[in-house]
Design an enzyme around this catalytic site. Structure first.
Site, PDB file in Angstrom:
ATOM      1  N   GLN A 107     -50.880 -21.630 -35.455  1.00 24.13           N
ATOM      2  CA  GLN A 107     -50.407 -22.674 -34.539  1.00 24.13           C
ATOM      3  C   GLN A 107     -49.176 -23.332 -35.161  1.00 24.13           C
ATOM      4  OE1 GLN A 107     -53.469 -25.203 -32.739  1.00 24.13           O
ATOM      5  NE2 GLN A 107     -55.037 -23.862 -33.621  1.00 24.13           N
ATOM      6  N   HIS A 140     -48.812 -17.114 -42.424  1.00 26.49           N
ATOM      7  CA  HIS A 140     -48.582 -16.377 -41.181  1.00 26.49           C
ATOM      8  C   HIS A 140     -47.123 -16.497 -40.743  1.00 26.49           C
ATOM      9  CE1 HIS A 140     -49.511 -14.427 -37.434  1.00 26.49           C
ATOM     10  NE2 HIS A 140     -49.053 -15.457 -36.739  1.00 26.49           N
ATOM     11  N   LYS A 205     -45.802  -3.992 -29.173  1.00 27.15           N
ATOM     12  CA  LYS A 205     -46.899  -4.308 -28.250  1.00 27.15           C
ATOM     13  C   LYS A 205     -46.469  -5.365 -27.248  1.00 27.15           C
ATOM     14  CE  LYS A 205     -49.001  -7.741 -31.351  1.00 27.15           C
ATOM     15  NZ  LYS A 205     -50.102  -8.032 -32.258  1.00 27.15           N
ATOM     16  N   ASP A 231     -50.190  -5.917 -42.208  1.00 28.49           N
ATOM     17  CA  ASP A 231     -50.143  -7.182 -41.478  1.00 28.49           C
ATOM     18  C   ASP A 231     -50.767  -8.264 -42.345  1.00 28.49           C
ATOM     19  OD1 ASP A 231     -49.461  -8.855 -39.418  1.00 28.49           O
ATOM     20  OD2 ASP A 231     -50.761  -7.918 -37.919  1.00 28.49           O
TER      21      ASP A 231
END
EC number: 2.7.6.1
Length: 337
Positions: A107, A140, A205, A231
């Site tokens: 987030q 992230h 994707k 990842d």
């Protein structure tokens, strides 16, 4: 400049005690003396309020709290904040939060109207609790470092993964292609590909909504190659397993995955066990559940050597970025591979 105490002081919450104990052992080996976890209790009252009591004197000490904010994220985050408050009120000289997995990192921006930037809120809470430095791994989004008004050291798993890949595929690296599972992760995949001298490809994707992938396309040649998907987070593993299928359909010989943080929630373990992937390699940044430990095609690589050395470098006031160097890390992991 912080005067050096005889040794750094480590304390752990309940989020990942095995990793904290492994880091403690590694620090003890490097220091040539016992550096155990500070004796404390971190428990809950009947109404689930968190209570912390530190049994040792920490006045003037350089403290390191080892606590990933993984599932349950809110409980583990509150443990971290309350431990920091307890140490600050006990006159610890400096408090560093060692957060192997930084929860709420996904987030990091407002993707839609009237949504929060929770990563920034968590950063504010951490700084307000008295923590003066953060040590984490594979955020992230790297811009989250800028959410903090305190120093943030972000370690990378790619040097550990490159050691493992060279050990497992060393004789056939010319037949290995590193895969980014989306365009946003190309930087991470390119870094690993560069380290091991391999080709790079992308699985593009198109996501209709969170947790659901509508379409995937392979960008690059994977014909006859051993594909390694890289990842930072694997949550429900839906995207990962579908990417493996798409790569095999595009002519890949076999597919392996290297993921830093094995969140592995919901049906993830079952999906991975039944998938076309040969193996999934994760780190121990999040404590593995029993199903993860028992899964036949999931393997865990240790991060304790890297975190222990980073803690010692911070304590000594020396470079943490030296751990990004292959030779430095290979020496730390000597005997592991």
């Amino acid at each position: 400049m912080i005067p050096h105490q005889s040794q750094p002081k480590l304390i752990a919450g309940n989020a990942n005690l095995p990793l904290a104990q492994a880091i403690s052992r590694r620090v003890s080996m490097s220091r040539g003396m016992s550096v155990g976890l500070v004796d404390a209790r971190v428990e809950r009252f009947n109404d689930q309020e968190i209570f912390v009591e530190v049994y040792e004197n920490v006045r003037g000490e350089d403290m390191f709290i080892i606590q990933p904010t993984s599932n349950p994220a809110n409980d583990n985050l509150m443990e971290l904040l309350i431990m920091a408050d307890a140490l600050r009120r006990s006159s610890a000289q400096r408090i560093t939060a060692v957060i192997p997995y930084f929860g709420y990192a996904r987030q990091d921006r407002r993707a839609k109207a009237r949504t929060p930037i929770s990563a920034k809120l968590v950063a504010n809470m951490i700084a307000a609790s008295g923590i003066e430095r953060v040590l984490t791994m594979d955020l992230h989004a790297t811009q989250i470092q800028g959410f903090f008004d305190i120093p943030v050291d972000n370690l990378y798993a790619s040097p550990i993964f490159s050691l493992d890949i060279q050990h497992k595929f060393g004789k056939k690296l010319d037949k290995v292609t590193v895969i980014s599972p989306d365009v946003g992760g190309v930087g991470r995949a390119r870094e690993l590909a560069k380290r091991i001298g391999c080709a790079l490809a992308i699985v593009d994707k198109r996501r209709e909504k969170a947790g659901e992938v509508a379409e995937m396309t392979v960008i690059g040649d994977v014909q006859g190659q051993t594909c390694i998907i890289v990842d930072d987070i694997c949550d429900t593993a839906g995207t990962l397993c579908k990417a493996a299928d798409v790569l095999l359909q595009a002519g890949a010989k076999e597919v392996h995955s290297y993921i830093t943080h094995g969140v592995l929630s919901g049906p993830a373990v079952e999906r991975i066990t039944n998938s076309s992937m040969k193996s999934l390699v994760i780190t121990d940044s999040i404590e593995a559940t029993e199903p993860v430990k028992k899964a036949r095609n999931i393997r865990i690589v240790p991060t304790a050597p890297m975190f222990a050395q980073a803690i010692l470098n911070i304590w000594n006031g020396t470079s943490v970025s030296s751990l990004f160097d292959h030779e430095s890390l290979a020496a730390i992991y000597e005997g592991t591979y």
